[in-house]
Design a protein around this motif. Structure first.
Motif, short mmCIF file in Angstrom:
data_model
loop_
_atom_site.label_atom_id
_atom_site.label_comp_id
_atom_site.label_asym_id
_atom_site.label_seq_id
_atom_site.Cartn_x
_atom_site.Cartn_y
_atom_site.Cartn_z
N LEU A 1 0.84 -1.19 0.00
CA LEU A 1 0.00 0.00 0.00
C LEU A 1 0.87 1.24 0.00
O LEU A 1 1.93 1.27 0.62
N SER B 1 -4.12 0.93 -2.76
CA SER B 1 -3.65 -0.41 -3.12
C SER B 1 -3.23 -0.42 -4.59
O SER B 1 -3.60 0.48 -5.35
N VAL C 1 -8.42 -3.68 0.56
CA VAL C 1 -7.63 -4.85 0.95
C VAL C 1 -8.17 -5.34 2.29
O VAL C 1 -7.98 -4.70 3.32
N GLY D 1 -6.45 0.12 2.51
CA GLY D 1 -6.29 0.25 1.06
C GLY D 1 -7.56 0.62 0.33
O GLY D 1 -7.72 0.28 -0.84
N PRO E 1 -5.58 -9.76 0.82
CA PRO E 1 -4.24 -9.23 0.57
C PRO E 1 -3.35 -10.14 -0.25
O PRO E 1 -2.36 -9.68 -0.82
#
Length: 392
Positions: free
Chosen positions: A222, A319, A325, A338, A372
């Motif tokens: 990020l 992100s 995320v 994110g 993620p």
């Protein structure tokens, strides 16, 4: 050795809108929850959000999450037991250039599939629908009548207070300095030297999330971007020409949001400069505000006469694909970050998904796409329209 402190079922780092939304949904289930916040609720990027509430997304799961989030904001007082979100339903127009015609049609169809009213307006009909606006370069518009804006600060405070009434504990002005995952719990140490044990941990700290997780061996890709919002006020003589709905001008890379009385906000929908979340310029430069004012004025003579009265700079935690995320990053550690500048209206509904994920309840299988691990796996998500990926 750090002083021992209380033990909770779930700890949450961050009292932005996503952190307190998750706390609310957990606490109302009877889960013992502690929120650790370096300052106060909405003191970070949440409190500087433009507050746009729209379901105009290209991803079906985000459409539904935004739909449900806006419904929550609309019924906020009832849902939270007295809080105020400041939600105002103004409708929103999205203006697209020739390259986006097909994508705009698909997006509107996706809204319809989720039960969100929308209307594709061909260029030939836009002048009647948007009188007084210069529509040069616009090939199609989409109208979302249920869209609007809300007050991010009031929303966050309302959710935080509702979570507190359900038993959540808010440790405000308690900056987290260390996280340690060990068998059976996660230790959360704050700047006062106290350590709290939590059964599960959610890190929802916006731009500060990667640094908090890095000592746990978690490397989230990020970045932080600095985005500026301008505040303008119409000349009283131009009251009849005020644009009273949200206007997202994808073709020009800008947006505007009406505010009470004769004010409006103006911002951009394209990427901006990267920033250090601990050392960034919060005061906007006159040149930055001027560019936003000119972008907003491009299509409206009344806006060209509007006075620039202020503005601010905020951070987006971005992100790689500009999508949220959310997922597990350790045995007992989860992340919700994110959101890339478009997470506010998602939060009330997204928090429900996050709560279910943490508690091991059945979740919508589509949530897994926002995990993620997608970046390492090369399964990133599509977002927005061309350079306007902020639209999600």
């Amino acid at each position: 050795m750090a002083a021992a402190h209380a033990t909770y079922d779930v700890g949450i780092v961050g009292a932005g809108v996503h952190g307190v939304a998750a706390a609310y949904h957990l606490a109302r289930r009877g889960v013992s929850v502690a929120v650790f916040e370096r300052l106060t609720p909405a003191a970070g990027p949440t409190g500087r959000s433009g507050g746009i509430c729209r379901a105009y997304y290209t991803d079906p799961f985000l459409v539904e999450s935004a739909r449900d989030g806006i419904a929550f904001l609309d019924a906020f007082e009832e849902r939270t037991g007295g809080g105020q979100s400041g939600f105002r339903r103004t409708g929103a127009f999205y203006l697209h250039g020739p390259d986006d015609v097909a994508a705009a049609g698909r997006t509107a169809a996706g809204l319809a599939a989720a039960g969100v009213p929308s209307e594709v307006v061909p260029a030939a009909d836009l002048r009647e629908r948007l009188p007084g606006l210069d529509l040069d370069g616009v090939a199609v518009g989409v109208w979302e009548p249920g869209a609007g804006f809300a007050d991010p600060f009031a929303t966050t405070l309302g959710l935080a207070e509702a979570a507190r009434r359900h038993g959540a504990v808010l440790h405000l002005r308690h900056r987290v300095t260390e996280l340690a995952e060990r068998p059976g719990q996660v230790d959360v140490t704050t700047a006062d030297g106290r350590t709290s044990g939590v059964g599960h941990l959610l890190v929802a700290a916006g731009p500060w999330t990667p640094a908090l997780l890095r000592p746990l061996g978690v490397d989230l890709p990020l970045t932080a971007e600095r985005h500026v919002v301008a505040v303008l006020e119409h000349d009283p003589a131009d009251t009849a020409e005020i644009v009273r709905h949200v206007l997202i001008d994808v073709a020009a890379g800008s947006y505007s949001t009406p505010q009470p009385r004769t004010q409006f906000l103006a911002g951009g929908v394209v990427p901006a400069s990267r920033a250090d979340p601990d050392d960034f310029r919060a005061a906007p430069r006159e040149s930055e505000l001027g560019r936003l004012a000119r972008a907003a004025a491009r299509r409206s003579p009344a806006r060209r006469r509007a006075a620039l009265i202020g503005g601010w700079a905020s951070l987006y935690d971005v992100s790689p694909d500009w999508q949220p995320v959310t997922g597990r990053v350790g045995e007992r550690v989860f992340v919700d970050a994110g959101t890339s500048g478009h997470g506010f209206k998602l939060a009330p509904a997204w928090g429900e998904h996050v709560a279910r994920l943490i508690l091991g309840e059945d979740t919508d299988p589509r949530l897994a796409a926002f995990g993620p691990g997608r970046f390492a796996a090369g399964t990133t998500l599509a977002a927005g329209f061309g350079a306007a990926r902020i639209l999600g």
